[in-house]
Design a protein around this motif. Structure first.
Motif, PDB file in Angstrom:
ATOM      1  N   GLN A   1       0.827  -1.207   0.000  1.00  0.00           N
ATOM      2  CA  GLN A   1       0.000   0.000   0.000  1.00  0.00           C
ATOM      3  C   GLN A   1       0.863   1.260   0.000  1.00  0.00           C
ATOM      4  OE1 GLN A   1      -3.463  -0.131  -0.357  1.00  0.00           O
ATOM      5  NE2 GLN A   1      -2.780  -2.209  -0.770  1.00  0.00           N
ATOM      6  N   GLU A   2       1.922   1.226   0.760  1.00  0.00           N
ATOM      7  CA  GLU A   2       2.815   2.381   0.792  1.00  0.00           C
ATOM      8  C   GLU A   2       3.541   2.534  -0.539  1.00  0.00           C
ATOM      9  OE1 GLU A   2       6.610   3.391   3.479  1.00  0.00           O
ATOM     10  OE2 GLU A   2       4.687   3.618   4.488  1.00  0.00           O
ATOM     11  N   ASN A   3       3.984   1.415  -1.091  1.00  0.00           N
ATOM     12  CA  ASN A   3       4.736   1.462  -2.347  1.00  0.00           C
ATOM     13  C   ASN A   3       3.902   2.020  -3.493  1.00  0.00           C
ATOM     14  OD1 ASN A   3       6.986   0.390  -1.127  1.00  0.00           O
ATOM     15  ND2 ASN A   3       6.590  -1.718  -1.780  1.00  0.00           N
ATOM     16  N   VAL A   4       2.665   1.506  -3.651  1.00  0.00           N
ATOM     17  CA  VAL A   4       1.853   1.963  -4.780  1.00  0.00           C
ATOM     18  C   VAL A   4       1.413   3.411  -4.581  1.00  0.00           C
ATOM     19  CG1 VAL A   4       1.078  -0.350  -5.402  1.00  0.00           C
ATOM     20  CG2 VAL A   4      -0.312   1.029  -3.830  1.00  0.00           C
ATOM     21  N   GLY A   5       1.188   3.806  -3.331  1.00  0.00           N
ATOM     22  CA  GLY A   5       0.821   5.198  -3.068  1.00  0.00           C
ATOM     23  C   GLY A   5       1.929   6.155  -3.449  1.00  0.00           C
ATOM     24  N   ILE A   6       3.149   5.810  -3.060  1.00  0.00           N
ATOM     25  CA  ILE A   6       4.295   6.660  -3.396  1.00  0.00           C
ATOM     26  C   ILE A   6       4.559   6.641  -4.896  1.00  0.00           C
ATOM     27  CG2 ILE A   6       6.795   6.909  -3.107  1.00  0.00           C
ATOM     28  CD1 ILE A   6       6.432   5.766  -0.265  1.00  0.00           C
ATOM     29  N   GLU A   7       4.463   5.449  -5.501  1.00  0.00           N
ATOM     30  CA  GLU A   7       4.758   5.311  -6.926  1.00  0.00           C
ATOM     31  C   GLU A   7       3.771   6.111  -7.783  1.00  0.00           C
ATOM     32  OE1 GLU A   7       5.311   1.749 -10.281  1.00  0.00           O
ATOM     33  OE2 GLU A   7       5.049   1.241  -8.165  1.00  0.00           O
ATOM     34  N   VAL A   8       2.470   5.988  -7.468  1.00  0.00           N
ATOM     35  CA  VAL A   8       1.475   6.702  -8.281  1.00  0.00           C
ATOM     36  C   VAL A   8       1.585   8.208  -8.076  1.00  0.00           C
ATOM     37  CG1 VAL A   8      -0.474   6.724  -6.638  1.00  0.00           C
ATOM     38  CG2 VAL A   8      -0.916   6.573  -9.094  1.00  0.00           C
ATOM     39  N   ALA A   9       1.942   8.623  -6.870  1.00  0.00           N
ATOM     40  CA  ALA A   9       2.100  10.054  -6.604  1.00  0.00           C
ATOM     41  C   ALA A   9       3.221  10.643  -7.453  1.00  0.00           C
ATOM     42  CB  ALA A   9       2.385  10.277  -5.123  1.00  0.00           C
ATOM     43  N   HIS A  10       4.343   9.956  -7.514  1.00  0.00           N
ATOM     44  CA  HIS A  10       5.470  10.451  -8.319  1.00  0.00           C
ATOM     45  C   HIS A  10       5.126  10.449  -9.809  1.00  0.00           C
ATOM     46  CE1 HIS A  10       8.527  11.192  -5.322  1.00  0.00           C
ATOM     47  NE2 HIS A  10       8.256  10.038  -4.734  1.00  0.00           N
ATOM     48  N   GLN A  11       4.363   9.443 -10.262  1.00  0.00           N
ATOM     49  CA  GLN A  11       3.994   9.384 -11.674  1.00  0.00           C
ATOM     50  C   GLN A  11       3.124  10.571 -12.063  1.00  0.00           C
ATOM     51  OE1 GLN A  11       4.020   4.472 -11.942  1.00  0.00           O
ATOM     52  NE2 GLN A  11       2.148   5.579 -12.371  1.00  0.00           N
ATOM     53  N   VAL A  12       2.097  10.854 -11.249  1.00  0.00           N
ATOM     54  CA  VAL A  12       1.202  11.973 -11.555  1.00  0.00           C
ATOM     55  C   VAL A  12       1.953  13.300 -11.445  1.00  0.00           C
ATOM     56  CG1 VAL A  12      -0.860  13.225 -10.800  1.00  0.00           C
ATOM     57  CG2 VAL A  12      -0.880  10.725 -10.913  1.00  0.00           C
ATOM     58  N   LYS A  13       2.755  13.441 -10.394  1.00  0.00           N
ATOM     59  CA  LYS A  13       3.518  14.679 -10.202  1.00  0.00           C
ATOM     60  C   LYS A  13       4.479  14.906 -11.353  1.00  0.00           C
ATOM     61  CE  LYS A  13       7.083  14.704  -7.498  1.00  0.00           C
ATOM     62  NZ  LYS A  13       7.970  14.667  -6.306  1.00  0.00           N
ATOM     63  N   ASN A  14       5.204  13.880 -11.744  1.00  0.00           N
ATOM     64  CA  ASN A  14       6.196  14.044 -12.809  1.00  0.00           C
ATOM     65  C   ASN A  14       5.543  14.342 -14.155  1.00  0.00           C
ATOM     66  OD1 ASN A  14       8.260  13.599 -11.003  1.00  0.00           O
ATOM     67  ND2 ASN A  14       8.455  11.421 -11.478  1.00  0.00           N
ATOM     68  N   PHE A  15       4.389  13.731 -14.406  1.00  0.00           N
ATOM     69  CA  PHE A  15       3.723  14.015 -15.668  1.00  0.00           C
ATOM     70  C   PHE A  15       3.266  15.473 -15.725  1.00  0.00           C
ATOM     71  CE2 PHE A  15      -0.209  14.501 -18.109  1.00  0.00           C
ATOM     72  CZ  PHE A  15       0.293  14.231 -19.369  1.00  0.00           C
ATOM     73  N   LEU A  16       2.645  15.939 -14.657  1.00  0.00           N
ATOM     74  CA  LEU A  16       2.125  17.302 -14.665  1.00  0.00           C
ATOM     75  C   LEU A  16       3.238  18.345 -14.729  1.00  0.00           C
ATOM     76  CD1 LEU A  16      -0.781  17.028 -12.053  1.00  0.00           C
ATOM     77  CD2 LEU A  16      -0.968  17.149 -14.542  1.00  0.00           C
ATOM     78  N   THR A  17       4.361  18.062 -14.072  1.00  0.00           N
ATOM     79  CA  THR A  17       5.409  19.084 -13.978  1.00  0.00           C
ATOM     80  C   THR A  17       6.482  18.965 -15.048  1.00  0.00           C
ATOM     81  OG1 THR A  17       6.616  17.723 -12.356  1.00  0.00           O
ATOM     82  CG2 THR A  17       5.070  19.370 -11.495  1.00  0.00           C
TER      83      THR A  17
END
Length: 531
Positions: free
Chosen positions: A292-308
């Motif tokens: 749960q921690e891994n997928v939460g961190i992973e998806v957060a970085h994916q969305v953040k990196n795409f937007l920025t």
């Protein structure tokens, strides 16, 4: 003020939320448990959406999400997201296939062990005050033949654990090569039937598609050895639950372990609940604290990196565009966009096909993204699609009946590398091409004429009879209208036939000036555009 807003509509780990908030360009709202109508009311304010499996992202949601650019799924399955609607609206959908790999592989293996040794039944027997040693005799895993359908990350991890138990592994996956199978020390099966024939154990690790639905059915169950055990921790619908019940009752199938179901949660009268040898868990494959921690961190970085930054990782509706890919293809993307826009201006309307050809070093790259960029430029200018982007460009082209193809063949040229784009309408072909001189991009071919033009700026494209005085007339007209010439390229096919003049200007010519030029004797066509 933040540039982007992200909605987290399903629970993810706090570290994942913190990762999103670590960017000053992003503001984050955590609002879980939203009803469908509540989501529709607010989704238009957001550029990013993070979900698990609870939020249903329907076509209606996409229609209301005017600013949405990316959806991140904290998990593998994206059944709750309408991918076709996402693509049509130009929204990238990304999942996290690696975050719960170990968790799911371990859970599937635990279910197989529990099934083989009757752990669930023994526990129920004990707390009921019974001591059923004889009736709960199990089977050993050692020496058994295991069929794995799907050799992605999870299937591969399962195979490693099975081999440690002395199990023979045969694997089916349409993308598994013989070399990869040899390195994993598994037997490669060409079809699911070959993998299942004579198997004692089965585990499923494939996505749910029309091709894989009920991949375990009545006919395939008959291929298994009598007493075989089946585990499904992948997706509900892979197993024909009715056929499994019939085979269990008939005594051929030895047992079933399910973590996923065709209907979740299964109804109280779920027929398999009455099976003598079965183990059930409520979709717990990814339910570990670590996963749960891994997928939460992973998806957060994916969305953040795409937007920025525009980086795309683990997208399910377009190719990855990570930092390494951006570095290799990045220089070509702007050139490709300009070629697409230029072609849309000079090619005939309602073309049948677009062909993109690559010559030289560029042909050795992953050119799909470059081709998509050509399409975005062409479609945005030719069809006025305000929302066209790298995600939906192929879908929009298909909707317009526009065929798109790639090749590594190009026209004869002295350039060491070349991107050539052709619009085809019947027998008519209109072509533009670009290259690099050092690090500087240049357009070098326009509609049969060799030129050298910057790929960005404001331009006049003049097609005229090749005769004295026309270039002077064009210059005089521009000067009279106070339009300054920044650059000029001249080209002709044969003397006294047809010529083109491509003029880069500092200011956009007026409609009156364009009409004056078009009325000039000897001038065939005048176009004004910006790249």
């Amino acid at each position: 003020m933040s540039t982007y807003r992200v909605l987290v509509s399903d629970p993810i780990s706090e570290k994942g939320v913190e990762a999103l908030r670590s960017s000053p360009e992003i503001s984050v709202d955590v609002n879980t448990g939203l009803k469908p109508d509540e989501l529709l009311k607010i989704i238009g304010d957001y550029h990013g959406l993070v979900v698990r499996s609870e939020t249903k992202v329907t076509p209606a949601v996409f229609a209301a999400a005017k600013n949405l650019k990316a959806i991140g799924r904290a998990g593998v399955g994206v059944d709750n997201i309408d991918r076709s609607a996402a693509t049509d609206h130009g929204v990238v959908v990304m999942n996290t296939p690696s975050g719960n790999t170990i968790s799911t592989a371990e859970h599937a293996f635990a279910l197989m062990l529990a099934l083989a040794r009757n752990v669930g039944q023994a526990h129920t027997s004990m707390i009921s005050g019974r001591w059923d040693r004889k009736t709960l005799q199990g089977v050993e895993m050692f020496g058994k033949r295991l069929a794995i359908l799907g050799m992605g990350r999870i299937g591969t991890e399962f195979a490693k654990r099975a081999q440690a138990f002395g199990i023979t592994v045969v694997a089916y996956d349409p993308f598994l090569t013989a070399a990869r199978a040899q390195s994993l020390k598994v037997e490669l099966a060409e079809t699911p039937d070959i993998a299942l024939a004579g198997a004692d154990l089965v585990t499923l690790h494939v996505p749910l598609t029309p091709e894989t639905q009920h991949i375990i059915n009545a006919d395939r169950i008959k291929l298994l050895n009598k007493g075989a055990l089946v585990v499904n921790c992948a997706r509900g619908g892979l197993v024909d639950e009715v056929a499994v019940k019939e085979s269990l009752d008939a005594g051929h199938l030895g047992g079933i372990a399910l973590d996923v179901y065709e209907v979740e949660p299964p109804p109280a009268d779920f027929p398999l609940f009455g099976a003598k040898k079965a183990v059930f868990t409520p979709h717990l494959g990814a339910s570990t604290a670590e996963a749960q921690e891994n997928v939460g961190i992973e998806v957060a970085h994916q969305v953040k990196n795409f937007l920025t930054t525009g980086a795309i990782v683990n997208a399910v509706n377009m190719p990855n565009l990570d930092s390494r890919t951006l570095e290799s293809v990045g220089p070509y993307l702007d050139l490709a966009d300009s070629l697409g826009k230029l072609l849309s201006k000079i090619a005939p309307a309602q073309c049948d096909a677009i062909r993109v050809s690559y010559l030289g070093p560029v042909s050795e790259l992953d050119t799909e993204l470059i081709t998509r960029k050509v399409l975005t430029g062409y479609l945005a200018a030719a069809h006025h699609e305000a929302q066209v982007n790298l995600v939906n460009a192929p879908a929009i082209a298909k909707a317009h009946g526009l065929r798109v193809s790639e090749s590594t063949a190009a026209l004869a040229t002295n350039c060491t590398e070349l991107i050539e784009v052709s619009a085809i309408k019947g027998e008519e072909v209109c072509t533009v091409a670009g290259t690099f001189f050092g690090k500087s991009a240049r357009i070098v071919h326009i509609a049969g004429h060799y030129v050298e033009v910057n790929p960005t700026g404001k331009f006049l494209f003049v097609e005229n009879d090749d005769r004295p005085g026309i270039v002077g007339t064009i210059g005089t007209s521009l000067g009279g209208a106070s339009v300054n010439i920044a650059n000029m390229a001249l080209s002709r096919d044969l003397p006294n036939k047809k010529a083109v003049t491509v003029i880069e200007v500092d200011t956009e010519p007026s409609a009156e000036l364009l009409e004056t030029l078009r009325a000039t004797p000897g001038i065939i066509r005048v176009l004004s555009f910006e790249l």
